[in-house]
Structures are given as C-alpha cells and as structure tokens.
Design an enzyme around this catalytic site. Structure first.
Site, PDB file in Angstrom:
ATOM      1  N   ASP A 404       8.621  52.175 -59.052  1.00  0.00           N
ATOM      2  CA  ASP A 404       9.943  51.940 -59.693  1.00  0.00           C
ATOM      3  C   ASP A 404      10.125  50.385 -60.032  1.00  0.00           C
ATOM      4  O   ASP A 404       9.504  49.526 -59.190  1.00  0.00           O
ATOM      5  CB  ASP A 404      10.891  52.177 -58.879  1.00  0.00           C
ATOM      6  CG  ASP A 404      12.339  52.097 -59.313  1.00  0.00           C
ATOM      7  OD1 ASP A 404      12.748  52.593 -60.357  1.00  0.00           O
ATOM      8  OD2 ASP A 404      13.131  51.155 -58.732  1.00  0.00           O
ATOM      9  N   GLU A 457       6.323  51.894 -63.438  1.00  0.00           N
ATOM     10  CA  GLU A 457       7.391  51.813 -64.536  1.00  0.00           C
ATOM     11  C   GLU A 457       7.674  50.324 -65.033  1.00  0.00           C
ATOM     12  O   GLU A 457       8.289  49.687 -64.110  1.00  0.00           O
ATOM     13  CB  GLU A 457       8.784  52.527 -63.962  1.00  0.00           C
ATOM     14  CG  GLU A 457       9.919  52.481 -65.046  1.00  0.00           C
ATOM     15  CD  GLU A 457      11.190  52.026 -64.351  1.00  0.00           C
ATOM     16  OE1 GLU A 457      12.378  52.259 -64.870  1.00  0.00           O
ATOM     17  OE2 GLU A 457      11.441  51.573 -62.955  1.00  0.00           O
TER      18      GLU A 457
END
EC number: 2.4.1.18
Length: 721
Positions: A404, A457
């Site tokens: 993330d 990401e």
C-alpha cells in the site's frame, strides 16, 4: 555475594534495571548461593525442576526477599512458598539463562536476521528443562523493560527483563506461562518516564478491540495440504498466466445472522466456493493485521504479525488460506509498511524515543493520515518490516503482498508544501532510504519464497517499479512483480462517466493508456478506493439512465478483461452493487436476484473463465507483442478495436462500441481470413442486454470482416481458422 543496600532497595521497589545480577543462583565461596523475591511469602524452599529439595532460604526482608546457600550447582529453581496459611509453587525466571545467543545478537545488530519472528515477541518453548514463554523486545534506549500481564497482575516490578549487551534487545523466560495469556511491555524511557504500556510489535495474536493487549500463542498447529498449489505457482511466470483478483474486505463481504463478522472458517465456507464459481484466480484481502479502528479498514495497523481477532484465532486464517489453495485459489494480502498509527499502545515513541519513526515530523509524520512514517534508514526497522513480509509467506503461505501507498514512501515531499520536508543528501526529493528498503524487501521475498509475488500501489511515473532490483541495475528499480495501473483506472473511469455524445472529444482517455501499457507489469485495479468517500459505486459512476448504466458497466468490464494487464475487481462490483461500499455492513446480496444485477455477475463469471481458458488474453498481458491495434482512431463513432495474441495461440479481436448507437455493418480489419467466432458479447440477453450480436461469428475476407456492434457493448471474436 552481598550487594549494596541501594541495589537491594531498588530491587524491592522495582527500580533496578538488572535484577538478573541480584536474583537467581550463583557460584559462591561457600557453594551455590540463591536469592529470590516472592511477595507474600513467609518461607521459601528451593527445589530443582525434578522436585528434589535443595535447601531452605532465609527471608531477609518482609517484602518477600529470600537468600541462602543451596545444594548443587547453579541451575533453574522452583520454590515452594508458604505464607499466611497458603502454599504455592514459583519457578524462578531469574534462575534461567538467556535464550538468545551470540549469533542472534550479531544478525539482529546487522539487520540481516531473516527469522526474527522466531526470536522476538512471545514464544512457547522448553528451556533448560522447563516449559514456558520466552519474551523478547527491542527497546534500545529504555532504562528498564518489564513484561506485564494477567499472570502477574500487570505489575511492572515483577518481571523486569534482561538487557542483551549493545543490541538493545530485552528478554526473559517465564516458566509455566502458556498460550492465551494477555500481556504488554512496561518500558521506562531514557528520561525515567514510564511509557504507556506497549503491545508486542511481534505478537502473533491480540485481544479483540477495544482491548489492546497482545496474546501469547502456542506454536502453529495447522497441518498444511497445499503442496500442489504452491508447487504449481513456484514453476510459472505470473506475468504469463491468468491473474484475476477479487479484492475483499473480510469484515463486510458478508455478516452472520447477528450482524457480526464472519469467522475465518465461515468465510472459507462461503467465500471460497463463491470465488471458485466466479472464476477468479486470487482473493486479495484488505489488511487483516490487527488494528484498533474499524473505519481504517486495516490500513493503520498496530499488530503487523497478528491476524485480527475480529475473525477468530490465527490458526483460522491458516485454515482459510489452506482451503483456498486446495480449491485452486491464491490469497494475497494488502501490506502496509508505509506508516503506522500513533495509538499510545503501538509503536509510536516505543521506548520513549523516536524508535520506529523519525524524530523530525518533516520526515516522520504523515500529514494526510496523521500517522507516523517508519524510519527506513534504520537497519532494525527495515529488518522488522522485511521479516514481516517473509512471515506472512512462510507462516501463512500467502501467495503475494500488495504493498500500500508506495508513492508516499518514495518522495520526501509527498503531500507536503515547501518548507515542510527535508531534501535528501543530493538535494532531491527522492527518499532513497525507502527505495533501499523496498528493494531489499523484494529481493528477500523473491529469494526465499518460491511462487510469491508482490504488487505495488504506486501512482506516479517512478521508473522501474516492476523491474528487477539487481545490484548492478538502476537504483530506481524497486523489484516488484506488478504495479497497479492507476492511470488506466483514472482515465477509463473518467471516460465512462461521460455522456456518450461527448466521448468523441475524449477519445485519448482510452488510447493514451496503450502508450505506456507495457512500461510496467500492470494490474488493472477497480479497487475499494473508487467506491468510497462519496464516489459512489461503479454502477452509479456510469453515464446515462439505468439501462445505459448497466450497459456501460458491462461494456467496461468486457473492455477491461480484453485489455492487456492482470485484473482486479473489488467485492460487490461483480454484481453491480448500487450503494457505495461501507465497512460497517455486508454487501447487498439481495441484488443478485435482479436480472440486471445477476446479468452483470454472469458476465464477470464468463469473462473470468474466458480469460483463464484463452492464452491470447493472458499469456502476453505484460509484453507488447501480445497487443496490436486494429482501430484506434474512430473518435467520431467512439469505437475501439485491438488484437490480443500469444505465440502459437489463436488471436482474439476485442471491439468496443461505446455509444448507445448500434453499428451494423461495421468494418473491422483482421489479420487472418476465415471464421472468427464471437466468444463474448456484453450485450447478450443472458447479461440483461438487448441481444444484438453476430449470430455466433463472422467471416473475414480480404483482411477484414463486417461486424455488428451492439450499443454500449464490447464483443470479442476469436479466430477459428
């Protein structure tokens, strides 16, 4: 053997930072000398661990301090204590030697210990003939560290830990402590201030929120049966096999009859068969590590090594992963090494100093999320995080990590104005310490765990996100297996939100993505981020009336499955959830009874199966030789057509008509004359479409075929030869 009076006073008051120097058994001039502290005892008789009496000690202080000469050599001692009409046994933790050894010290200090989770935290072991729990924690600047819990009335004077030399690790072995006990660490900071009680950074389990204590656990007991699955993935290149990911928030995919979270076993019973039926290859869970705040969705975690207690015991997660693997489904985890919350029981100022984070908020505090940023330049912090990545792959057999917020890690000025950030040594904005950590993490994971892949990401144009992180390559290469294609997601959603009459003026929002489609190994993400915070569901993002919204969504999905790149769809969007997603309720499963919503689900299921069974659609997802434009310039009609292909496989033509006007006949150039079979049509009756199509296929002659293009639809034609 007589310590200074001040040392004894400090011991009795719980202020002594090295009780191992005073308590236990020692070689003395008159034989073995023992000293122990047993509050509430009037007498204490020493025994070896087999129960043989070694002698009676003398109470020298009414607060429970005993000492005296005993038989035998220095050894672990159990005391039979008596006081005020009661009798009990105490095995003295200070009579045991250390558990960690010099090799551990060396590797921990170097930051190269790749089984740190086997050494740090709490482990049920047998040590020097006794069963008990070994605790170890890193707190290099602390004056004193104690383990406290339900086994010592949370009294920080009872079990002060042993400091190990210069590495800043504190440890203690507590005999007779088993699994299921709650505990924390009581840490006296360098200025003498007692910190808030800290949860164990390496804890394998934690109490259910709002409680925050760590829990001791037994060694994992699950017997794995997924060898075939792991062997299969260890022998393939994930870029060249179908990868279609179903993103799930474990707490809101569904709920039980009382509205509570499903356990891992209940999720396995419901979710795994559903994913198998839908044809996805992987489940990706939003973070499941322990976290205190439900609306954080797990992205602000305080227990990186502990599956959340919301879903049951840690072995339950192992059973889920094993069950998924046996059914042929991979399991990916969202992983959050970018930042951590500042809850007082967590990592923030862990030993009274900025230990895991930076002292300077310009480096160590994230303005967007009000969280602390890990100090990636500190080898112990890097080791903590890299070990966590290895832990999930080794302990729970997860197939990969989606990392993330990578962009927030790469840039020192991320979400900061001028003057709010500190340039690197070269005067630039790159966070080279974070880059080094990501490279090391990927190299460690790919080097030690066959078949596991990572996904970033990352929303910027950082070069080489999914390029190998070789020592002799560019230092910008991060070594991920894949990268989320955020540009594709943004541009295509923006395009499909436009009224069709305006789309001719925005043709480039579709064609531009093909310019960079192979710059990285991309995953096409329609994730949870697109259906929260007032953004609405994917269905409500689509332009037009209700029928057109469904048609647009079906066309979009078929367009996406025909587009180069791996696929990711957030839960609920496979049946066109109408409501925006919320973490505090289950999905609207009743919608599947509607022909419109059920039609979308059938389409997604068919697309997944077609994608898995058709090498031309997946075998060159990440390579330019798997794509060829057929029509890319028909802005007037908002038509796009391209070819998907793979060596030795029959090619597939993907054709999207993104206006509500049927176009028939429409000339499509095709590379081979002969029969082209219609293998998907998002406008089919079975999907709640109008049913317009090509009656099973078309004939190409002279390098082209005349094709019927349904309104707001994507069709695929495969060459039959």
């Amino acid at each position: 053997m007589t310590p200074p009076r001040g040392a004894i006073a400090a011991l009795l008051e719980g202020r002594h930072d090295d009780p191992f120097s005073l308590l236990g058994s020692f070689t003395g001039p008159a034989g073995t000398f023992a000293r122990t502290l047993i509050p509430g005892a009037e007498t204490a008789e020493a025994h070896d661990l087999s129960g043989v009496s070694l002698g009676q000690l003398t109470r020298i202080d009414d607060r429970g301090l005993f000492e005296g000469t005993i038989a035998g050599d220095p050894q672990p001692i159990a005391y039979r204590a008596q006081g005020y009409g009661a009798e009990w046994w105490v095995t003295d933790p200070y009579s045991f030697g250390p558990v960690l050894g010099p090799t551990d010290d060396y590797l921990i200090a170097e930051g190269s210990h790749f089984r740190l989770y086997d050494k740090m935290g709490a482990h049920l072991i047998t040590h020097q003939g006794a069963a008990g729990m070994h605790f170890a924690v890193w707190a290099p600047n602390a004056r004193r560290v104690s383990v406290v819990g339900d086994f010592n009335d949370w009294n920080d004077t009872r079990h002060v830990m042993r400091r190990r030399g210069d590495i800043g690790v504190w440890e203690i072995f507590l005999p007779d402590i088993g699994a299921g006990r709650s505990y924390k660490f009581a840490i006296l900071g360098p200025d003498g201030t007692l910190q808030p009680l800290k949860a164990d950074p390496f804890a394998f389990a934690a109490e259910l929120r709002p409680k925050t204590a760590s829990l001791t656990t037994a060694p994992p007991s699950h017997v794995w049966g997924d060898a075939a699955h792991r062997q299969t993935w260890s022998t393939v290149d994930p870029r060249r096999v179908p990868v279609s990911i179903y993103e799930v928030h474990a707490g809101s995919w569904d709920r039980d009859a009382n509205g509570w979270y499903l356990s891992w076993d209940a999720l396995a019973d419901r979710l795994i068969p559903y994913v198998v039926d839908m044809g996805f290859t992987h489940i990706e869970f939003m973070p499941i590590s322990e976290h205190p705040y439900d609306p954080s969705w797990g992205y602000q975690t305080t227990g990186l090594y502990a599956p959340s207690a919301r879903f049951g015991d840690p072995d339950g997660f192992a059973r889920f992963v094993d069950g998924a693997h046996r059914a042929g489904i991979g399991v990916l985890l969202d992983w959050v090494p970018a930042h951590f919350p500042v809850d007082p029981h967590g990592l923030t100022r862990f030993d009274g100093t900025a230990l895991y984070e930076h002292e300077d908020p310009r480096l160590g505090f994230h303005p967007d999320w009000q969280t602390a940023i890990y100090n990636f330049g500190r080898r112990e912090v890097r080791s903590f995080l890299i070990n966590n990545a290895l832990f999930w792959a080794e302990r729970y057999h997860v197939d990969g990590l989606r990392v993330d917020a990578v962009a927030s890690m790469l840039y020192r000025d991320y979400s900061r104005e001028a003057g709010e950030w500190i340039p690197n040594a070269e005067g630039g904005r790159e966070n080279w310490e974070a880059v080094g950590f990501l490279r090391d993490m990927n190299r460690a994971l790919y080097g030690k765990e066959d078949g596991v892949f990572t996904v970033a990401e990352e929303s910027t144009s950082w070069p080489g996100v999914s390029a190998p992180a070789f020592d002799d390559g560019p230092r910008t290469n991060l070594g991920f297996g894949f990268k989320w294609n955020m540009g594709w997601m943004h541009d295509t959603l923006q395009y499909f939100a436009r009224e069709p009459v305006h789309r001719r003026h925005h043709h480039g929002e579709i064609t531009f993505g093909f310019v960079y489609a192979f710059d990285e190994n991309f995953v096409l993400p329609l994730s949870h981020d697109e259906v929260v915070h007032g953004k609405g569901s994917l269905l409500t993002k689509m332009a037009g009336d209700d029928w057109q919204q469904f048609a647009n969504l079906r066309a979009y999905y078929a367009f996406m499955w025909g587009y180069p790149g791996k696929k990711l769809l957030f839960m609920g969007q496979e049946f066109a959830q109408r409501q925006e997603w919320s973490e505090d309720r289950a999905l609207d499963w009743h919608l599947d009874r509607s022909a419109a919503h059920g039609g979308v689900r059938k389409l997604v299921r068919d697309l997944n199966r077609l994608y898995r069974d058709t090498p031309a659609l997946h075998a060159r997802d990440c390579e330019p030789d798997g794509f060829e434009w057929l029509i890319g310039d028909d802005a007037a009609n908002s038509v796009f057509a391209w070819l998907r292909k793979a060596p030795g496989e029959r090619p597939v033509a993907v054709i999207a008509n993104l206006t509500p006007v049927a176009r028939a006949p429409y000339r499509i150039p095709l590379p081979h004359d002969g029969r082209w079979r219609e293998i998907i049509n998002s406008d089919a009756h079975d999907y709640w479409g109008s049913g317009l199509g090509n009656l099973g296929g078309v004939e190409a002659q002279g390098g082209a075929a005349w094709v019927t293009l349904p309104p707001l639809a994507t069709v695929m034609l495969q060459f039959d030869g």
